[in-house]
Design a protein around this motif. Structure first.
Motif, mmCIF file in Angstrom:
data_model
loop_
_atom_site.group_PDB
_atom_site.id
_atom_site.type_symbol
_atom_site.label_atom_id
_atom_site.label_comp_id
_atom_site.label_asym_id
_atom_site.label_seq_id
_atom_site.Cartn_x
_atom_site.Cartn_y
_atom_site.Cartn_z
ATOM 1 N N LEU A 138 0.849 -1.193 0.000
ATOM 2 C CA LEU A 138 0.000 0.000 0.000
ATOM 3 C C LEU A 138 0.882 1.240 0.000
ATOM 4 O O LEU A 138 2.056 1.179 0.378
ATOM 5 C CB LEU A 138 -0.929 -0.019 1.216
ATOM 6 N N PRO A 139 0.339 2.388 -0.368
ATOM 7 C CA PRO A 139 1.164 3.606 -0.440
ATOM 8 C C PRO A 139 1.466 4.208 0.944
ATOM 9 O O PRO A 139 0.832 5.162 1.381
ATOM 10 C CB PRO A 139 0.321 4.556 -1.292
ATOM 11 N N PHE A 140 2.430 3.626 1.624
ATOM 12 C CA PHE A 140 2.918 4.158 2.895
ATOM 13 C C PHE A 140 4.236 4.875 2.646
ATOM 14 O O PHE A 140 4.881 4.652 1.620
ATOM 15 C CB PHE A 140 3.165 3.014 3.897
ATOM 16 N N PRO A 141 4.685 5.694 3.586
ATOM 17 C CA PRO A 141 6.026 6.287 3.448
ATOM 18 C C PRO A 141 7.076 5.186 3.270
ATOM 19 O O PRO A 141 6.955 4.101 3.854
ATOM 20 C CB PRO A 141 6.226 7.030 4.767
ATOM 21 N N ALA A 142 8.084 5.464 2.476
ATOM 22 C CA ALA A 142 9.082 4.459 2.088
ATOM 23 C C ALA A 142 9.722 3.748 3.268
ATOM 24 O O ALA A 142 9.885 2.528 3.251
ATOM 25 C CB ALA A 142 10.147 5.103 1.213
ATOM 26 N N ALA A 143 10.099 4.471 4.302
ATOM 27 C CA ALA A 143 10.764 3.850 5.449
ATOM 28 C C ALA A 143 9.839 2.842 6.129
ATOM 29 O O ALA A 143 10.261 1.749 6.512
ATOM 30 C CB ALA A 143 11.205 4.908 6.451
ATOM 31 N N PHE A 144 8.574 3.206 6.259
ATOM 32 C CA PHE A 144 7.606 2.328 6.899
ATOM 33 C C PHE A 144 7.328 1.118 6.009
ATOM 34 O O PHE A 144 7.279 -0.019 6.474
ATOM 35 C CB PHE A 144 6.320 3.106 7.186
ATOM 36 N N ALA A 145 7.159 1.362 4.716
ATOM 37 C CA ALA A 145 6.859 0.288 3.767
ATOM 38 C C ALA A 145 8.017 -0.696 3.661
ATOM 39 O O ALA A 145 7.803 -1.892 3.487
ATOM 40 C CB ALA A 145 6.520 0.867 2.399
ATOM 41 N N SER A 146 9.248 -0.235 3.780
ATOM 42 C CA SER A 146 10.394 -1.147 3.680
ATOM 43 C C SER A 146 10.586 -1.946 4.964
ATOM 44 O O SER A 146 11.156 -3.032 4.936
ATOM 45 C CB SER A 146 11.665 -0.384 3.327
ATOM 46 N N PHE A 147 10.083 -1.452 6.085
ATOM 47 C CA PHE A 147 10.174 -2.184 7.349
ATOM 48 C C PHE A 147 9.236 -3.388 7.374
ATOM 49 O O PHE A 147 9.577 -4.437 7.920
ATOM 50 C CB PHE A 147 9.855 -1.242 8.523
ATOM 51 N N MET A 148 8.073 -3.261 6.781
ATOM 52 C CA MET A 148 7.056 -4.329 6.861
ATOM 53 C C MET A 148 7.512 -5.641 6.223
ATOM 54 O O MET A 148 7.349 -6.699 6.830
ATOM 55 C CB MET A 148 5.732 -3.843 6.295
ATOM 56 N N PRO A 149 8.101 -5.647 5.031
ATOM 57 C CA PRO A 149 8.569 -6.932 4.476
ATOM 58 C C PRO A 149 9.692 -7.548 5.320
ATOM 59 O O PRO A 149 9.755 -8.766 5.478
ATOM 60 C CB PRO A 149 9.075 -6.580 3.082
ATOM 61 N N LEU A 150 10.542 -6.694 5.856
ATOM 62 C CA LEU A 150 11.612 -7.188 6.734
ATOM 63 C C LEU A 150 11.008 -7.860 7.972
ATOM 64 O O LEU A 150 11.412 -8.955 8.363
ATOM 65 C CB LEU A 150 12.537 -6.032 7.138
ATOM 66 N N ALA A 151 10.014 -7.210 8.564
ATOM 67 C CA ALA A 151 9.339 -7.768 9.736
ATOM 68 C C ALA A 151 8.620 -9.067 9.376
ATOM 69 O O ALA A 151 8.651 -10.036 10.142
ATOM 70 C CB ALA A 151 8.350 -6.754 10.317
ATOM 71 N N ALA A 152 7.994 -9.124 8.201
ATOM 72 C CA ALA A 152 7.299 -10.342 7.766
ATOM 73 C C ALA A 152 8.282 -11.498 7.599
ATOM 74 O O ALA A 152 8.009 -12.626 8.020
ATOM 75 C CB ALA A 152 6.544 -10.088 6.461
ATOM 76 N N GLY A 153 9.429 -11.204 6.999
ATOM 77 C CA GLY A 153 10.446 -12.248 6.807
ATOM 78 C C GLY A 153 10.981 -12.772 8.128
ATOM 79 O O GLY A 153 11.092 -13.990 8.331
ATOM 80 N N LEU A 154 11.285 -11.872 9.037
ATOM 81 C CA LEU A 154 11.788 -12.275 10.354
ATOM 82 C C LEU A 154 10.721 -13.061 11.108
ATOM 83 O O LEU A 154 11.008 -14.111 11.693
ATOM 84 C CB LEU A 154 12.218 -11.043 11.157
ATOM 85 N N LEU A 155 9.498 -12.561 11.095
ATOM 86 C CA LEU A 155 8.414 -13.243 11.786
ATOM 87 C C LEU A 155 8.182 -14.638 11.215
ATOM 88 O O LEU A 155 7.863 -15.573 11.951
ATOM 89 C CB LEU A 155 7.130 -12.413 11.715
ATOM 90 N N SER A 156 8.379 -14.805 9.909
ATOM 91 C CA SER A 156 8.176 -16.128 9.309
ATOM 92 C C SER A 156 9.164 -17.150 9.877
ATOM 93 O O SER A 156 8.801 -18.304 10.110
ATOM 94 C CB SER A 156 8.246 -16.068 7.784
ATOM 95 N N TYR A 157 10.394 -16.725 10.126
ATOM 96 C CA TYR A 157 11.370 -17.632 10.744
ATOM 97 C C TYR A 157 11.000 -17.934 12.197
ATOM 98 O O TYR A 157 11.100 -19.081 12.644
ATOM 99 C CB TYR A 157 12.786 -17.044 10.680
ATOM 100 N N LEU A 158 10.569 -16.919 12.925
ATOM 101 C CA LEU A 158 10.154 -17.139 14.318
ATOM 102 C C LEU A 158 8.935 -18.060 14.388
ATOM 103 O O LEU A 158 8.869 -18.944 15.264
ATOM 104 C CB LEU A 158 9.856 -15.807 15.002
ATOM 105 N N LEU A 159 7.974 -17.879 13.490
ATOM 106 C CA LEU A 159 6.799 -18.747 13.469
ATOM 107 C C LEU A 159 7.161 -20.173 13.049
ATOM 108 O O LEU A 159 6.571 -21.138 13.561
ATOM 109 C CB LEU A 159 5.724 -18.176 12.542
ATOM 110 N N ALA A 160 8.106 -20.320 12.148
ATOM 111 C CA ALA A 160 8.553 -21.669 11.777
ATOM 112 C C ALA A 160 9.157 -22.361 13.002
ATOM 113 O O ALA A 160 8.842 -23.528 13.279
ATOM 114 C CB ALA A 160 9.567 -21.603 10.632
#
Length: 184
Positions: free
Chosen positions: A137-159
């Protein structure tokens, strides 16, 4: 009515999975809307069934099976896009299968036997999907780039927590589990 809400989520499995795998298929706002609809259906189907006096073991199995298909499909799509580790969507059906076998075969119950960690995992499997959809979605770049990083990290923690949950379910003796579950 509750099963109809669950069926809505089931109908969204393929479109959401495909859109997460190939972002150009659907506009980001549409993906976010479909994901929100799926989450709302998951939130309201159980309370609606209980309020209407229609809660049943079959309904619970339908709900949890649909959850498994939805998050596995969505997370597999995200893994195809390179947003998360493919380990997580591979583990979810294994953990769900163990949950079903443990409930119906090992413990000879007439409905699914939940565990605390398994329940939290089930809820948290939706979070990487939300983060990935929100990042588009159209969020500010810094915020938008944090979300995929958080999703990737969370995926490892959930695994990791899924593996822990599976080990816990496999190693918890019948008597101990029965006492623990009846006190919840």
């Amino acid at each position: 009515m509750a099963n109809a809400l669950t069926a809505v989520r089931l109908a969204l499995v393929i479109p959401v999975a495909a859109a997460l795998a190939r972002p150009e298929l659907l506009a980001p706002g549409v993906v976010a809307l479909l994901l929100g609809l799926a989450i709302a259906s998951d939130y309201f189907d159980g309370p609606l069934a209980r309020r209407m006096g229609k809660a049943s073991a079959r309904g619970m199995l339908f709900d949890h099976s649909t959850d498994c298909l939805f998050v596995t499909g969505g997370l597999a799509g995200a893994a195809v896009a390179g947003a998360i580790t493919p380990i997580l969507p591979a583990l979810i059906p294994l953990a769900f299968g163990q949950y079903v076998v443990d409930s119906y075969v090992r413990h000879r119950q007439r409905q699914l036997r939940a565990s605390r960690l398994g329940r939290w995992n089930g809820v948290l499997y939706f979070v990487p999907l939300v983060l990935i959809a929100a990042a588009r979605l159209p969020f500010p770049a810094a915020f938008a780039s944090f979300m995929p990083l958080a999703a990737g990290l969370l995926s490892y923690l959930l695994a990791a927590s899924t593996v822990v949950s599976m080990i816990d379910r496999a190693t918890t003796p019948f008597e101990s589990r029965g006492q623990t579950m009846s006190s919840r």
